[in-house]
Design a protein around this motif. Structure first.
Motif, PDB file in Angstrom:
ATOM      1  N   GLY A 286      32.314 -15.331  45.330  1.00 37.14           N
ATOM      2  CA  GLY A 286      33.552 -14.869  44.727  1.00 37.14           C
ATOM      3  C   GLY A 286      34.086 -15.769  43.641  1.00 37.14           C
ATOM      4  N   GLN A 287      33.265 -16.730  43.163  1.00 35.65           N
ATOM      5  CA  GLN A 287      33.710 -17.612  42.089  1.00 35.65           C
ATOM      6  C   GLN A 287      33.573 -16.953  40.716  1.00 35.65           C
ATOM      7  OE1 GLN A 287      35.188 -20.366  42.625  1.00 35.65           O
ATOM      8  NE2 GLN A 287      34.691 -20.804  44.766  1.00 35.65           N
ATOM      9  N   GLY A 701      50.338  -9.798  51.588  1.00 32.92           N
ATOM     10  CA  GLY A 701      51.588  -9.654  50.855  1.00 32.92           C
ATOM     11  C   GLY A 701      51.525  -8.763  49.644  1.00 32.92           C
ATOM     12  N   GLY A 702      50.406  -8.046  49.476  1.00 29.36           N
ATOM     13  CA  GLY A 702      50.314  -7.075  48.390  1.00 29.36           C
ATOM     14  C   GLY A 702      49.582  -7.551  47.168  1.00 29.36           C
ATOM     15  N   GLU A 703      49.176  -8.831  47.121  1.00 28.41           N
ATOM     16  CA  GLU A 703      48.481  -9.360  45.949  1.00 28.41           C
ATOM     17  C   GLU A 703      47.323 -10.257  46.382  1.00 28.41           C
ATOM     18  OE1 GLU A 703      51.943  -9.586  42.499  1.00 28.41           O
ATOM     19  OE2 GLU A 703      51.229 -11.416  43.437  1.00 28.41           O
ATOM     20  N   MET A 704      46.217 -10.148  45.667  1.00 27.90           N
ATOM     21  CA  MET A 704      45.082 -11.046  45.891  1.00 27.90           C
ATOM     22  C   MET A 704      44.250 -11.125  44.621  1.00 27.90           C
ATOM     23  SD  MET A 704      43.554 -10.135  49.681  1.00 27.90           S
ATOM     24  CE  MET A 704      42.475 -11.577  49.726  1.00 27.90           C
ATOM     25  N   PHE A 705      43.671 -12.304  44.401  1.00 23.73           N
ATOM     26  CA  PHE A 705      42.698 -12.414  43.322  1.00 23.73           C
ATOM     27  C   PHE A 705      41.377 -11.792  43.768  1.00 23.73           C
ATOM     28  CE2 PHE A 705      45.637 -15.721  41.920  1.00 23.73           C
ATOM     29  CZ  PHE A 705      45.695 -15.451  40.554  1.00 23.73           C
ATOM     30  N   ARG A 706      40.653 -11.294  42.811  1.00 28.61           N
ATOM     31  CA  ARG A 706      39.391 -10.603  43.092  1.00 28.61           C
ATOM     32  C   ARG A 706      38.441 -11.487  43.907  1.00 28.61           C
ATOM     33  NH1 ARG A 706      35.842  -6.831  40.244  1.00 28.61           N
ATOM     34  NH2 ARG A 706      33.682  -7.384  40.636  1.00 28.61           N
ATOM     35  N   ALA A 707      38.321 -12.756  43.495  1.00 30.61           N
ATOM     36  CA  ALA A 707      37.377 -13.656  44.173  1.00 30.61           C
ATOM     37  C   ALA A 707      37.707 -13.787  45.654  1.00 30.61           C
ATOM     38  CB  ALA A 707      37.391 -15.022  43.505  1.00 30.61           C
ATOM     39  N   ALA A 708      39.008 -13.882  45.970  1.00 33.00           N
ATOM     40  CA  ALA A 708      39.407 -13.998  47.372  1.00 33.00           C
ATOM     41  C   ALA A 708      39.194 -12.692  48.116  1.00 33.00           C
ATOM     42  CB  ALA A 708      40.869 -14.424  47.463  1.00 33.00           C
ATOM     43  N   LEU A 709      39.462 -11.599  47.437  1.00 32.87           N
ATOM     44  CA  LEU A 709      39.314 -10.283  48.066  1.00 32.87           C
ATOM     45  C   LEU A 709      37.855 -10.013  48.436  1.00 32.87           C
ATOM     46  CD1 LEU A 709      40.692  -7.640  48.895  1.00 32.87           C
ATOM     47  CD2 LEU A 709      40.411  -6.843  46.539  1.00 32.87           C
ATOM     48  N   LEU A 710      36.939 -10.486  47.603  1.00 31.75           N
ATOM     49  CA  LEU A 710      35.518 -10.265  47.853  1.00 31.75           C
ATOM     50  C   LEU A 710      35.025 -10.978  49.113  1.00 31.75           C
ATOM     51  CD1 LEU A 710      34.145 -10.492  44.212  1.00 31.75           C
ATOM     52  CD2 LEU A 710      33.860  -8.549  45.755  1.00 31.75           C
ATOM     53  N   THR A 722      29.651  -0.869  44.389  1.00 31.49           N
ATOM     54  CA  THR A 722      30.523  -0.173  45.329  1.00 31.49           C
ATOM     55  C   THR A 722      31.943  -0.717  45.245  1.00 31.49           C
ATOM     56  OG1 THR A 722      28.648   0.182  46.810  1.00 31.49           O
ATOM     57  CG2 THR A 722      30.847   0.444  47.752  1.00 31.49           C
ATOM     58  N   PHE A 723      32.067  -2.042  45.177  1.00 29.61           N
ATOM     59  CA  PHE A 723      33.396  -2.656  45.105  1.00 29.61           C
ATOM     60  C   PHE A 723      34.133  -2.209  43.845  1.00 29.61           C
ATOM     61  CE2 PHE A 723      36.139  -6.082  43.570  1.00 29.61           C
ATOM     62  CZ  PHE A 723      37.008  -6.219  44.645  1.00 29.61           C
ATOM     63  N   ASP A 724      33.454  -2.301  42.689  1.00 31.43           N
ATOM     64  CA  ASP A 724      34.103  -1.911  41.437  1.00 31.43           C
ATOM     65  C   ASP A 724      34.484  -0.434  41.440  1.00 31.43           C
ATOM     66  OD1 ASP A 724      33.912  -4.463  40.459  1.00 31.43           O
ATOM     67  OD2 ASP A 724      32.052  -4.104  39.343  1.00 31.43           O
ATOM     68  N   GLY A 725      33.616   0.398  42.023  1.00 34.84           N
ATOM     69  CA  GLY A 725      33.944   1.819  42.114  1.00 34.84           C
ATOM     70  C   GLY A 725      35.158   2.064  42.990  1.00 34.84           C
ATOM     71  N   ALA A 726      35.265   1.311  44.087  1.00 33.71           N
ATOM     72  CA  ALA A 726      36.418   1.453  44.972  1.00 33.71           C
ATOM     73  C   ALA A 726      37.697   1.039  44.269  1.00 33.71           C
ATOM     74  CB  ALA A 726      36.205   0.621  46.230  1.00 33.71           C
ATOM     75  N   VAL A 727      37.635  -0.053  43.488  1.00 33.51           N
ATOM     76  CA  VAL A 727      38.819  -0.502  42.744  1.00 33.51           C
ATOM     77  C   VAL A 727      39.252   0.563  41.743  1.00 33.51           C
ATOM     78  CG1 VAL A 727      39.655  -2.184  41.065  1.00 33.51           C
ATOM     79  CG2 VAL A 727      38.365  -2.961  43.063  1.00 33.51           C
ATOM     80  N   ARG A 728      38.285   1.130  41.027  1.00 30.29           N
ATOM     81  CA  ARG A 728      38.635   2.182  40.056  1.00 30.29           C
ATOM     82  C   ARG A 728      39.272   3.382  40.748  1.00 30.29           C
ATOM     83  NH1 ARG A 728      33.633   0.681  37.807  1.00 30.29           N
ATOM     84  NH2 ARG A 728      32.574   2.432  38.827  1.00 30.29           N
ATOM     85  N   ARG A 729      38.716   3.784  41.886  1.00 33.89           N
ATOM     86  CA  ARG A 729      39.288   4.911  42.624  1.00 33.89           C
ATOM     87  C   ARG A 729      40.734   4.619  43.030  1.00 33.89           C
ATOM     88  NH1 ARG A 729      38.422   8.617  46.905  1.00 33.89           N
ATOM     89  NH2 ARG A 729      36.540   9.398  45.919  1.00 33.89           N
ATOM     90  N   LEU A 730      40.998   3.428  43.567  1.00 31.92           N
ATOM     91  CA  LEU A 730      42.342   3.075  44.022  1.00 31.92           C
ATOM     92  C   LEU A 730      43.309   2.963  42.847  1.00 31.92           C
ATOM     93  CD1 LEU A 730      41.375   0.467  46.758  1.00 31.92           C
ATOM     94  CD2 LEU A 730      42.282   2.773  47.131  1.00 31.92           C
TER      95      LEU A 730
END
Length: 753
Positions: A286-287, A701-710, A722-730
């Protein structure tokens, strides 16, 4: 009270893998023919402990492959029985060939095992187009694997070995590369009279490759030379010094043991057997968001300028090569991007038909209008035209969209056009429940277009299973007939010789199906992604919902100008000079004579070859893509041929512009199916990843950086696509804010408010 004795369970797959290790082979867990989800499998040196871990790390990979290198495999990938048998006999004549183990998965294809003292990369013959299919012989070497145990994804039956049990590697017949090279030369001489020869593609390397000499390879090597500068900064659990390197936990695999070894000679996950590059690890931790940013992160930690390691700041176009791009641009009148669904850019009869459909539709959807025009031409020219690579022009077209996209009008207009142009014999049935029904129609109409209104429901029935499921036979027929448009098809096998059916020569079946995304992709199975079914389809999926219109013409009759354009195309078409060519066109039991549409010039052929090279390189990079992109070059040449005929039916030739237009349509199809599979296919992890992202954001709390979320549970095991597609859908659904992608923020809808 004494404890109950433990019940011993038998795991045949696990036992097979342990046995292979004992015999000196290097096993790999595969799904179908591919080591899905196994990073660095080309370098895996499996141990007994590692194969035990695969039961939990790769539980769905129940087929077993072995690495080639010291083991050499001759893959006789030929579908014509007489040729396959002749080549197998030639293998037996090689040094030790009489004793080489033979594997059969889908007869008449076969594979033979030898061993060598000098492992090297594969060698191959040229491609030969035999019976409408590109085929070749391959001698598999380092960096490859072959399936030795499991179920063949096409036949559903086990792979069969002769003799039944694989002997140890040390007992395989020894072969030298000079003999193998002479063997391939002899094979080419045998195949050349039976099919058009095409040169073998040049092997391409992926960007993040640890071989060769490029920027990424140099970054990976520099990272191994200075582990202390970056490994601790990954912040992996239990990171600790171990000898010359480090040990840590491969957190993305959801394990707790420090099985990840960083050593100057390489990075290995001793738990799963996977081998990584430094760039792989940085990305997985996630770096970084991708390969390039991972390399940049490493350069920063190593204190090195990118340029000193060979970085060149340039945009890398996916397709085609720079030389071909220049040729395309030089031929184009405008610098605007190609829109294959603009009727004016299609031009000719395709454009005329599409414009009429749009002018008479309440929902004006250019994508479906052009698709319908192509469907019309594929039947119109089916069984009488071949393109520059000797392929017919039959197409399987799938229009995928939700309600309100005007899917009905294009089908209705095409039916009207066939009737008004006095071509009703080109219309196939709209509803069928078995392969026998389609075969019956093909014997009456050897070139025809089937319009399926609910294509997705058909696919659901096809994959439903059950002994009484006659619709399941449709899939098999569609797979077979697609490649028989210039050869011969014998239809269903009958038990009685008295009822053996007469052959159908060059059946040209085209399909235009419509469905909603959820129905179509929900009807697919994972087998469809590897059996070649998806690769045979051209997907058309409009993104923008069309506005309502109030056309003055209701489209209930075809305009005289369009009927004249169809009649002119028929009149200008030059039938081959052979006897009764036009009569044979509509007779299933007669061999048709084809008019060939050639290349306009060498630049046009070069443009198409660049696409074929891309296709081969894409599959070389990721074998799992074969089931999606494996017929891209074939689609392009068919589409380009139809465009050439559409614009000049009297003296057609495929130009650079035709190839560029067809390429744009084929790329749109690949984008559509990639997106559809991720978002709608049953059994995919897409929905689970969407939910995991929302849960993680709420917990934080409603916020996260991508690296941490991964790194969060439910997200860490998803691949990047899959991850990028899920982000686009949301983002599109309004659950998270649209940002630059580095930081994710929940909206009110994401909080459930």
């Amino acid at each position: 009270m004494s404890p109950l004795p433990k019940i011993k369970t038998t795991n045949r797959v696990l036992e097979t893998r342990h046995d292979l290790i004992e015999k000196g082979y290097r096993p790999i867990p595969c799904k179908g023919k591919i080591p899905i989800g196994f990073i660095g499998w080309q370098h895996c040196a499996a141990t007994h402990d590692i194969v035990d871990v695969w039961e939990t790390s790769h539980p769905d990979n129940r087929n077993t492959g072995i690495l080639t290198g010291e083991v050499v495999a001759i893959d006789v990938d030929i579908t014509r029985p007489d040729l396959a048998e002749a080549i197998a006999a030639m293998v037996r004549e090689l040094p030790g060939g009489a004793n080489a183990p033979m594997r059969v998965g889908k007869a008449p294809k076969a594979l033979f095992l030898f061993r060598t003292t000098e492992p090297r990369e594969k060698i191959i013959t040229a491609w030969f187009n035999i019976d409408g299919t590109d085929q070749r012989i391959e001698v598999m070497g380092t960096g490859q694997q072959v399936i030795v145990d499991g179920i063949h994804p096409d036949t559903g039956q086990p792979y069969i070995w002769t003799p039944a049990s694989l002997r140890p590697v040390s007992e395989l017949p020894l072969i030298d590369w000079a003999s193998l090279e002479r063997f391939l030369q002899d094979v080419e001489a045998l195949l050349e009279p039976h099919g058009k020869k095409k040169p073998a593609p040049v092997k391409r390397k992926a960007a993040n490759d640890n071989t060769g000499d490029n920027f990424f390879r140099r970054v990976n090597q520099a990272a191994l030379d200075d582990l202390a500068s970056w490994v601790p900064a990954l912040n992996l659990p239990k990171t600790a010094r171990a000898g010359e390197g480090y040990r840590a936990v491969a957190e993305w695999r959801g394990v707790r043991n420090a099985n990840l070894s960083f050593h100057p000679e390489g990075i290995t996950d001793w738990g799963s057997g996977e081998v990584h590059t430094a760039i792989d690890v940085v990305h997985k931790c996630g770096q970084a968001d991708g390969v390039t940013s991972a390399a940049e992160w490493l350069c920063t930690r190593l204190g090195k300028d990118k340029e000193s390691l060979g970085w060149v700041d340039k945009g890398a176009a996916l397709l085609p090569s720079p030389k071909v791009i220049e040729a395309l641009v030089a031929k184009r009148k405008s610098s605007e991007p190609i829109n294959p669904f603009d009727p004016k850019q299609a031009g000719g009869l395709i454009g005329d038909v599409a414009e009429w459909i749009l002018d008479t539709s309440r929902r004006r959807t250019p994508e479906f209008a052009v698709m319908a025009a192509l469907a019309f031409l594929s039947a119109f020219y089916g069984r009488r035209v071949i393109g520059p690579t000797s392929l017919g022009v039959n197409l399987y077209l799938a229009g995928i969209a939700g309600p309100g996209f005007g899917k009905e009008a294009p089908q209705a207009r095409i039916l009207q056009l066939f009737e008004d142009a006095k071509l009703p014999f080109l219309i196939g049935p709209g509803e069928v429940t078995s392969a026998s029904a389609i075969e019956k129609e093909l014997r009456k109409k050897p070139t025809m277009l089937m319009l399926w209104d609910e294509f997705g429901e058909v696919m659901q029935s096809v994959n439903a299973g059950g002994s009484g499921n006659w619709t399941a036979t449709i899939r098999k027929l569609m797979l077979e007939v697609f490649s028989k448009a210039t050869s011969v098809w014998r239809g269903k096998e009958h038990a009685s010789k008295e009822t053996t059916a007469e052959p159908v020569y060059a059946p040209s079946l085209s399909i235009m199906g419509m469905s909603t995304p959820t129905t179509f992709y929900g009807g697919l199975s994972e087998a469809n992604l590897t059996d070649g079914f998806i690769a045979r389809l051209i997907f058309v999926s409009p993104k923008d919902r069309p506005k309502r219109s109030n056309p003055a013409d209701d489209g209930l009759s075809t305009p005289a100008s369009l009927l004249k354009a169809v009649a002119d195309a028929e009149e200008q078409f030059k039938w081959p000079a052979g006897f009764n060519a036009k009569g044979a066109w509509r007779t299933a039991g007669a061999r048709p004579q084809f008019a060939r549409v050639g290349w306009a010039n060498a630049e046009a052929e070069a443009a198409w070859l660049a696409i074929e090279d891309w296709q081969d390189a894409e599959i070389e990079r990721d074998e799992s893509r074969d089931g999606i992109v494996g017929r891209t070059a074939e689609h392009v040449v068919k589409l380009a041929t139809l465009r050439a005929l559409s614009r000049n039916p009297e003296t057609p030739s495929v130009s650079v512009e035709d190839v560029a237009w067809a390429r744009a349509l084929a790329m749109a199809s690949i984008d559509a199916v990639d997106s559809g599979i991720l978002q709608h296919m049953s059994g995919s992890q897409f929905e689970a990843v969407c939910k995991a992202i929302i849960t993680a954001l709420r917990d934080n709390g409603g916020e996260m950086f991508r690296a941490a979320l991964l790194r969060r549970r439910g997200v860490s095991k998803a691949d990047e696509r899959t991850f990028d597609g899920a982000v686009r859908r949301l983002q599109e659904s309004g659950h998270i804010e649209k940002t630059d992608g580095r930081k994710m923020t929940l909206t009110a809808a994401g909080w459930g408010k």
